[in-house]
Design an enzyme around this catalytic site. Structure first.
Site: not given
Ligand code: GRF
Length: 195
Positions: A14, A81-82, A98, A100, A141
């Site tokens: 992303n 992830l924090k 963010n 999701h 979320d």
């Molecule tokens: C993605 O699926 C995003 O929606 C979620 O975590 C994942 C991250 O993937 N929040 P990347 O590190 O961007 O490849």
């Protein structure tokens, strides 16, 4: 251009989508990871963007110092992830965004991250899933939804196959658009303030 910091923990596809987007409204000035080995940090370096690993101890204080140093106005969570504290979230009210990998309010909230989201979507038998870009508030979320895009679920999907389709058809498409839209609003607000 609004200066954004992208917070990551993993591969950073992303982040890559944000880098590849031709935005007139945002500039990625900083990439921060809580994980030293996150490939996303390398992606940043390859694109000549400052990449910083911040360790667990005093994470938020060091993060805030870093954001100040780079004059960051918008914080983008891209697979970060924090959990951020309430005081951090309030400090950046309406300025944290963010992505999701489901159509919120389905398959979201505490514990729903990574493959788990897609596993649950397949278990429930939904025919459509997708991605949601939203503002971050104190509810996981739960912030204001900015953009969503639906993706078809196929009968023979595995969680891995579905995850990839959601990324390709939805996440990488709407994430840069939504960040761009938010930064445009921030720029408009800034110009009003300075009138
Ligand atoms: C993605 O699926 C995003 O929606 C979620 O975590 C994942 C991250 O993937 N929040 P990347 O590190 O961007 O490849």
């Amino acid at each position: 251009m609004v200066k954004v910091a992208v917070l990551v923990s993993g591969g950073g596809t992303n982040l890559q989508a944000l880098l590849d987007y031709d935005s007139k409204n945002y500039e990625i000035a900083l990439v921060v990871s809580n994980r030293k080995d996150a490939y996303a940090l390398q992606r940043a370096t390859l694109n000549n963007i400052k990449a910083v690993h911040i360790a667990k101890e005093n994470f938020e204080k060091n993060l805030i110092d870093c954001l100040k140093e780079y004059n960051i106005e918008v914080v983008v969570l891209a697979g970060f992830l924090k959990i951020l504290s309430l005081s951090f979230i309030e400090h950046f009210e309406n300025r944290i965004i963010n992505i999701h990998p489901s159509l919120i309010p389905s398959f979201c909230g505490k514990g729903y991250y990574g493959l788990k989201v897609h596993e649950e979507a397949l278990k429930r038998g939904v025919k459509l899933t997708g991605a949601t870009v939203h503002l971050v508030n104190e509810i996981p979320d739960g912030g204001r939804i900015l953009m969503q895009k639906a993706v078809e679920v196929h009968d023979d999907d595995t969680p891995e196959v579905l995850q990839k389709r959601v990324m390709k058809e939805a996440e990488w498409v709407i994430f840069p658009q939504a960040v761009d839209m938010l930064c445009k609003e921030v720029e408009n607000e800034n110009s009003r303030l300075f009138k």
